[in-house]
Motif scaffolding. Structure first.
Motif, PDB file in Angstrom:
ATOM      1  N   THR A 188       0.831  -1.209   0.000  1.00 56.56           N
ATOM      2  CA  THR A 188       0.000   0.000   0.000  1.00 56.56           C
ATOM      3  C   THR A 188       0.861   1.252   0.000  1.00 56.56           C
ATOM      4  O   THR A 188       0.574   2.221  -0.727  1.00 56.56           O
ATOM      5  CB  THR A 188      -0.935   0.008   1.223  1.00 56.56           C
ATOM      6  OG1 THR A 188      -1.778  -1.145   1.191  1.00 56.56           O
ATOM      7  CG2 THR A 188      -1.793   1.255   1.254  1.00 56.56           C
ATOM      8  N   ALA A 232       2.375   1.734  -3.495  1.00 55.28           N
ATOM      9  CA  ALA A 232       1.380   2.225  -4.454  1.00 55.28           C
ATOM     10  C   ALA A 232       1.060   3.692  -4.203  1.00 55.28           C
ATOM     11  O   ALA A 232       0.923   4.486  -5.145  1.00 55.28           O
ATOM     12  CB  ALA A 232       0.114   1.373  -4.375  1.00 55.28           C
ATOM     13  N   HIS A 289       1.956   6.485  -6.936  1.00 53.83           N
ATOM     14  CA  HIS A 289       0.816   7.268  -7.426  1.00 53.83           C
ATOM     15  C   HIS A 289       1.130   8.762  -7.426  1.00 53.83           C
ATOM     16  O   HIS A 289       0.655   9.504  -8.293  1.00 53.83           O
ATOM     17  CB  HIS A 289      -0.407   6.972  -6.552  1.00 53.83           C
ATOM     18  CG  HIS A 289      -1.644   7.719  -6.926  1.00 53.83           C
ATOM     19  ND1 HIS A 289      -1.953   8.962  -6.400  1.00 53.83           N
ATOM     20  CD2 HIS A 289      -2.652   7.411  -7.780  1.00 53.83           C
ATOM     21  CE1 HIS A 289      -3.098   9.375  -6.923  1.00 53.83           C
ATOM     22  NE2 HIS A 289      -3.547   8.463  -7.754  1.00 53.83           N
ATOM     23  N   ASP A 302      -7.030   3.783  -6.126  1.00 50.56           N
ATOM     24  CA  ASP A 302      -7.818   2.970  -7.062  1.00 50.56           C
ATOM     25  C   ASP A 302      -7.675   1.469  -6.797  1.00 50.56           C
ATOM     26  O   ASP A 302      -7.525   0.671  -7.725  1.00 50.56           O
ATOM     27  CB  ASP A 302      -7.423   3.283  -8.509  1.00 50.56           C
ATOM     28  CG  ASP A 302      -8.423   2.693  -9.503  1.00 50.56           C
ATOM     29  OD1 ASP A 302      -9.606   2.546  -9.142  1.00 50.56           O
ATOM     30  OD2 ASP A 302      -8.000   2.355 -10.628  1.00 50.56           O
ATOM     31  N   VAL A 303      -7.762   1.083  -5.519  1.00 52.90           N
ATOM     32  CA  VAL A 303      -7.720  -0.334  -5.165  1.00 52.90           C
ATOM     33  C   VAL A 303      -9.064  -0.807  -4.612  1.00 52.90           C
ATOM     34  O   VAL A 303      -9.424  -1.978  -4.755  1.00 52.90           O
ATOM     35  CB  VAL A 303      -6.592  -0.605  -4.139  1.00 52.90           C
ATOM     36  CG1 VAL A 303      -6.647  -2.039  -3.607  1.00 52.90           C
ATOM     37  CG2 VAL A 303      -5.230  -0.343  -4.775  1.00 52.90           C
ATOM     38  N   ARG A 321     -11.481  -2.760  -6.837  1.00 55.01           N
ATOM     39  CA  ARG A 321     -10.960  -4.087  -7.175  1.00 55.01           C
ATOM     40  C   ARG A 321     -11.220  -5.077  -6.042  1.00 55.01           C
ATOM     41  O   ARG A 321     -11.561  -6.240  -6.267  1.00 55.01           O
ATOM     42  CB  ARG A 321      -9.461  -3.986  -7.456  1.00 55.01           C
ATOM     43  CG  ARG A 321      -9.117  -2.942  -8.523  1.00 55.01           C
ATOM     44  CD  ARG A 321      -7.626  -2.614  -8.514  1.00 55.01           C
ATOM     45  NE  ARG A 321      -7.352  -1.381  -9.244  1.00 55.01           N
ATOM     46  CZ  ARG A 321      -6.520  -1.288 -10.274  1.00 55.01           C
ATOM     47  NH1 ARG A 321      -5.868  -2.348 -10.702  1.00 55.01           N
ATOM     48  NH2 ARG A 321      -6.324  -0.132 -10.879  1.00 55.01           N
ATOM     49  N   GLU A 325      -0.753  -5.795  -8.168  1.00 52.46           N
ATOM     50  CA  GLU A 325      -1.147  -5.413  -9.521  1.00 52.46           C
ATOM     51  C   GLU A 325      -1.150  -3.894  -9.671  1.00 52.46           C
ATOM     52  O   GLU A 325      -0.706  -3.355 -10.689  1.00 52.46           O
ATOM     53  CB  GLU A 325      -2.530  -5.976  -9.846  1.00 52.46           C
ATOM     54  CG  GLU A 325      -2.547  -7.481 -10.076  1.00 52.46           C
ATOM     55  CD  GLU A 325      -3.952  -8.029 -10.275  1.00 52.46           C
ATOM     56  OE1 GLU A 325      -4.919  -7.228 -10.334  1.00 52.46           O
ATOM     57  OE2 GLU A 325      -4.091  -9.263 -10.388  1.00 52.46           O
ATOM     58  N   ARG A 326      -1.639  -3.193  -8.654  1.00 52.31           N
ATOM     59  CA  ARG A 326      -1.668  -1.733  -8.717  1.00 52.31           C
ATOM     60  C   ARG A 326      -0.259  -1.150  -8.676  1.00 52.31           C
ATOM     61  O   ARG A 326       0.047  -0.195  -9.395  1.00 52.31           O
ATOM     62  CB  ARG A 326      -2.504  -1.173  -7.558  1.00 52.31           C
ATOM     63  CG  ARG A 326      -2.707   0.325  -7.619  1.00 52.31           C
ATOM     64  CD  ARG A 326      -3.432   0.738  -8.887  1.00 52.31           C
ATOM     65  NE  ARG A 326      -3.674   2.185  -8.937  1.00 52.31           N
ATOM     66  CZ  ARG A 326      -3.493   2.913 -10.033  1.00 52.31           C
ATOM     67  NH1 ARG A 326      -3.083   2.351 -11.167  1.00 52.31           N
ATOM     68  NH2 ARG A 326      -3.739   4.225 -10.012  1.00 52.31           N
ATOM     69  N   GLU A 369       1.111  -1.531 -12.117  1.00 50.02           N
ATOM     70  CA  GLU A 369       0.492  -0.569 -13.033  1.00 50.02           C
ATOM     71  C   GLU A 369       1.145   0.805 -12.914  1.00 50.02           C
ATOM     72  O   GLU A 369       1.259   1.539 -13.898  1.00 50.02           O
ATOM     73  CB  GLU A 369      -0.997  -0.431 -12.733  1.00 50.02           C
ATOM     74  CG  GLU A 369      -1.851  -1.606 -13.181  1.00 50.02           C
ATOM     75  CD  GLU A 369      -3.305  -1.438 -12.766  1.00 50.02           C
ATOM     76  OE1 GLU A 369      -4.104  -2.339 -13.057  1.00 50.02           O
ATOM     77  OE2 GLU A 369      -3.650  -0.403 -12.160  1.00 50.02           O
TER      78      GLU A 369
END
Length: 381
Positions: free
Chosen positions: A17, A20, A24, A59-60, A63, A112-113, A116
């Motif tokens: 977290t 990410a 971000h 944006d998790v 999902r 995955e995030r 990305e």
């Protein structure tokens, strides 16, 4: 010039977290983990409303919701009798429920995030040592090159190498009782015996048992027990449920299980110079109330924001504010989970009295609403 802005040790839910969140915001991140692969078992399974709120920023959340199931109700029971009904559906949030989703799925979606956003995990790599200089941290590893970073974050669990090498104390103790955890296939005599939208906590004279639904159709079962087996069998879990009031169900299979001991500890500080702590490296406590992973993820989002602002030229006092804000929350969670755990493990003769008192408490709306706010994490906004 540093090789990276932030070096994160530990790629569990907290470390992922944080990575990410920083990626971000355009921060350079290196994320390492000593494990060769991520979590492959369900372990922590409850994601609360506050965690879903903060994960929306990266944006998790959507999902997680897609792959989990929602439970808007939590009940404390004595057999079939409901002592304390807790309804999350009236809470002031877009997510008025507990989301049930296995930890390995949560980690997969977080990873995955991270990918990305241009990051990844350097695996099978162990932190050996680090040295803090005026402008950064230089860390050495087993099996990888040395890294120079502006800041080092320990998200490496209860036995944190970062915390220990930084000389940060981790005061507390462990509970006398062991806990058993099992994911089991259950069949009820009636549909109401195995609801998929409710977490149930049975407080019987024989002890406590949590029964929670999972997305694959199994149920998570957690219970304190002195003689907990390392690998609980179908027969053992059936006996546990029968003895502790969760009657009307038949256990047909145990898909995964384990035994563990519970500690309650909090780090003396979350910051020491350019070294910061988050997640289990900073606090550990009883699984009662399902707060552990949630607290770590919320640490990560708060720390990500603070680090981003400092790296963009903000005052370093922002890192102290992170530490000063998050540590008292951990202490409050530890107090709550400790209270729940000690109530659950009272001497057997006192347990019927406890249940009578809980039944009285459960009829007070303010008490129910207060517990809902704490279990959902919304009280820590």
């Amino acid at each position: 010039m540093n090789d990276t802005d932030v070096l994160i040790v530990g790629a569990g839910p907290t470390g992922l977290t944080l990575a990410a969140s920083l990626l971000h915001d355009g921060v350079r991140v290196t994320l390492i983990d000593r494990r060769a692969e991520g979590a492959t078992t369900s372990r922590a399974a409850a994601v609360n409303a506050r965690t879903l709120e903060v994960l929306g920023r990266i944006d998790v959340t959507r999902r997680l919701i897609k792959e989990g199931i929602t439970a808007p109700r939590f009940t404390i029971r004595d057999g079939a009798a409901v002592l304390v009904p807790i309804d999350f559906s009236g809470l002031d949030t877009e997510h008025p429920y507990t989301l049930l989703i296995p930890q390995n799925v949560t980690e997969r979606l977080l990873l995955e995030r991270v990918r990305e956003l241009g990051g990844d995990v350097v695996r099978d790599t162990t932190l050996l040592s680090f040295e803090e200089g005026r402008d950064g941290i230089t860390a050495t590893f087993d099996g990888w090159d040395a890294i120079r970073a502006a800041y080092l974050v320990g998200a490496d669990g209860m036995h944190s190498t970062v915390r220990e090498q930084a000389g940060i104390g981790f005061e507390g103790s462990s509970y006398e009782h062991a806990f058993v955890l099992a994911d089991a296939v259950l069949h009820g005599d009636e549909p109401s015996d195995t609801p998929t939208d409710e977490v149930r906590l049975f407080w019987a004279s024989e002890g406590l048992t949590v029964v929670a639904p999972l997305p694959d159709g199994t149920f998570r079962i957690v219970a304190p027990i002195d003689d907990a087996p390392e690998h609980p069998t179908t027969r053992f879990v059936q006996g546990l449920l029968d003895a502790r009031g969760a009657g009307g169900v038949t256990v047909t299979d145990v898909t995964w299980g384990s035994r563990f001991r519970v500690h309650h500890r909090v780090a003396d500080t979350y910051r020491k110079g350019r070294i910061l702590l988050a997640g289990d490296a900073a606090h550990v406590h009883s699984p009662a109330g399902g707060q552990g992973m949630n607290l770590g993820i919320q640490d990560a989002v708060a720390l990500g924001d603070a680090l981003t602002r400092v790296l963009r030229g903000g005052p370093e006092a922002l890192l102290d504010e992170y530490a000063d804000a998050r540590r008292p929350i951990a202490q409050q969670v530890i107090e709550l989970t400790d209270r729940l755990t000690r109530l659950a493990t009272l001497p057997r003769p006192l347990r019927p009295i406890r249940n009578v008192l809980l039944g009285i408490l459960g009829r007070i709306p303010a008490a129910r609403n207060g517990l809902a706010a704490r279990l959902s994490g919304l009280v820590y906004r």
